[in-house]
Design a protein around this motif. Structure first.
Motif, mmCIF file in Angstrom:
data_model
loop_
_atom_site.group_PDB
_atom_site.id
_atom_site.type_symbol
_atom_site.label_atom_id
_atom_site.label_comp_id
_atom_site.label_asym_id
_atom_site.label_seq_id
_atom_site.Cartn_x
_atom_site.Cartn_y
_atom_site.Cartn_z
ATOM 1 N N PHE A 151 0.678 -1.075 -0.017
ATOM 2 C CA PHE A 151 0.055 -0.032 -0.028
ATOM 3 C C PHE A 151 0.922 1.367 -0.033
ATOM 4 C CE2 PHE A 151 -3.300 2.990 1.198
ATOM 5 C CZ PHE A 151 -4.504 2.357 0.613
ATOM 6 N N VAL A 152 2.115 1.063 0.512
ATOM 7 C CA VAL A 152 2.898 2.300 0.609
ATOM 8 C C VAL A 152 3.476 2.664 -0.916
ATOM 9 C CG1 VAL A 152 5.264 3.338 1.122
ATOM 10 C CG2 VAL A 152 4.043 1.891 2.848
ATOM 11 N N ALA A 153 3.711 1.416 -1.653
ATOM 12 C CA ALA A 153 3.945 1.371 -3.071
ATOM 13 C C ALA A 153 2.928 2.139 -3.958
ATOM 14 C CB ALA A 153 4.227 0.374 -3.755
ATOM 15 N N ILE A 154 1.415 1.786 -3.550
ATOM 16 C CA ILE A 154 0.367 2.277 -4.349
ATOM 17 C C ILE A 154 0.156 3.805 -3.777
ATOM 18 C CG2 ILE A 154 -2.162 2.340 -4.157
ATOM 19 C CD1 ILE A 154 -2.067 -0.984 -3.635
ATOM 20 N N LYS A 155 0.267 4.050 -2.675
ATOM 21 C CA LYS A 155 0.131 5.502 -2.171
ATOM 22 C C LYS A 155 1.266 6.443 -2.438
ATOM 23 C CE LYS A 155 -2.121 7.830 1.706
ATOM 24 N NZ LYS A 155 -2.684 7.734 3.220
ATOM 25 N N TYR A 156 2.328 6.009 -2.247
ATOM 26 C CA TYR A 156 3.612 6.991 -2.279
ATOM 27 C C TYR A 156 4.836 6.147 -3.317
ATOM 28 C CZ TYR A 156 1.530 8.816 1.902
ATOM 29 O OH TYR A 156 0.885 9.392 2.789
ATOM 30 N N PRO A 157 4.377 5.911 -4.344
ATOM 31 C CA PRO A 157 5.156 5.110 -5.443
ATOM 32 C C PRO A 157 6.632 5.836 -5.593
ATOM 33 C CG PRO A 157 3.615 6.313 -6.607
ATOM 34 C CD PRO A 157 3.212 6.421 -5.207
ATOM 35 N N ALA A 165 1.713 -2.825 -9.603
ATOM 36 C CA ALA A 165 2.568 -3.286 -10.833
ATOM 37 C C ALA A 165 3.678 -2.466 -11.318
ATOM 38 C CB ALA A 165 1.579 -3.750 -11.992
ATOM 39 N N ARG A 166 3.633 -1.360 -10.927
ATOM 40 C CA ARG A 166 4.723 -0.399 -11.675
ATOM 41 C C ARG A 166 5.989 -0.389 -10.930
ATOM 42 N NH1 ARG A 166 0.764 4.795 -12.442
ATOM 43 N NH2 ARG A 166 -1.034 3.884 -13.789
ATOM 44 N N VAL A 167 5.833 -1.106 -9.698
ATOM 45 C CA VAL A 167 7.087 -1.117 -8.936
ATOM 46 C C VAL A 167 7.724 -2.865 -9.051
ATOM 47 C CG1 VAL A 167 7.988 -1.163 -6.540
ATOM 48 C CG2 VAL A 167 5.822 0.380 -7.263
#
Length: 328
Positions: free
Chosen positions: A151-157, A258-260
């Motif tokens: 969720f960190v990757a979603i919110k703060y990519p 999926a961008r990470v």
């Protein structure tokens, strides 16, 4: 007049000073938080010789997030080895409710520390408070720790270097008990049930393929999972965690996830979430990934829901190899 520290803080500090001198405390969002920091051996040698540590701006800081009912002890085989292998600084901490971290009994309106959203913000604030504001973060999370990482990757990519997800619990039904169960566990009778059951059954053997394969299971591992249950306010805070638990919406935002770069590791005998379901979730994420995305899926043989405990060397090797492939 300065405010005196709470009895809980004094107790936790005294326990740590006598039992775990490598551990440290830092205040995060008003909560005294227990953590460990590993830096590469070469950097330690430079510090001992009073020489400057080389500036390595392209290296991320690695943050390890444990599972519900776990604590930072679960990363005992990974903390220093990850630092030495990658040249990165590596942080492991006890999430609020667990381990040696303080358990608040009251909080300001809108600042409930026991929600999942708060767990996301807390992880980032810990890293910032430790001085890594200019670094991207490579997350390694197991079970619910994987959901927080995702969720960190979603919110703060822009803050995330990569994700290593172990036994990931990413769907609402897998992140914790169902709503009825959370309601019960968040009540006074539920608290009594937790007190009666957890010390006897933790760590849950159903989360492992074979506990006999884990060194010092009876003499060392069990106590390190059970002792924190005896600390002040543990059952109260766990009850609040269940009461206010709202699963993070990870898969509905999978196109951002999926961008990470992602390494997804699961055991072939995960009885909490079947290996076939893990594969479905990974494929679901991969289906919306950009063409140049780096997504890897790995199944460990004879392994349950907590690969870092049961297959520590395989997990370590997989993480290190992955991080080098994504440009650490």
């Amino acid at each position: 007049m300065a405010q005196l520290p709470s009895i809980q803080r004094v107790f936790l500090e005294s326990i740590v000073s006598s039992s775990d001198p490598e551990g440290r405390f830092i205040e995060v969002n008003g909560i005294q938080t227990f953590y460990k920091l590993a830096i590469p051996q070469i950097h330690q040698q430079l510090l001992q010789n009073q020489r400057l540590i080389p500036n390595e701006p392209n290296k991320p800081v690695i943050l390890l997030l444990h599972h519900i009912l776990g604590n930072q002890y679960t990363w005992r085989y990974h903390l220093q080895p990850l630092a030495d292998a990658t040249g990165c600084h590596v942080i492991a901490y006890d999430r609020p409710t667990f381990g040696f971290t303080e358990r608040p009994t009251e909080w300001e309106n809108g600042k409930n520390p026991y929600t999942q959203e708060a767990s996301v913000e807390f992880a980032l604030q810990l890293v910032f408070n430790l001085g890594y504001t200019e670094k991207k973060i490579a997350f390694v999370g197991v079970s619910s720790g994987a959901a927080i990482s995702s969720f960190v990757a979603i919110k703060y990519p822009h803050l995330v270097h990569s994700l290593c997800l172990l036994g990931a619990s990413l769907t609402p039904e897998d992140q914790g008990p169902p709503p009825v169960g959370r309601h019960i566990l968040g009540s006074a009778p539920g608290r009594l049930f937790l007190k009666a059951a957890l010390y006897r059954y933790l760590p849950l053997t159903s989360l492992y393929h074979d506990t006999n394969s884990i060194p010092d299971w009876e003499t060392v591992v069990k106590p390190n999972y059970r002792v924190p249950l005896t600390f002040p306010n543990f059952y109260e805070s766990l009850s609040w965690l269940m009461k206010y638990f709202v699963p993070l919406e990870v898969l509905p935002n999978k196109e951002y996830l999926a961008r990470v770069p992602i390494l997804y590791i699961t055991g072939d005998d995960d009885r909490y979430l079947h290996v076939d379901r893990h594969k479905e979730i990974f494929d679901d994420i991969a289906s919306v990934a950009p063409q140049n995305a780096i997504l890897e899926y790995k199944v460990l043989n004879n392994c349950g829901h907590l690969p870092q405990d049961e297959k520590p060397q395989e997990v370590l090797d997989s993480i290190v190899n992955f991080l080098f492939r994504v440009g650490i």
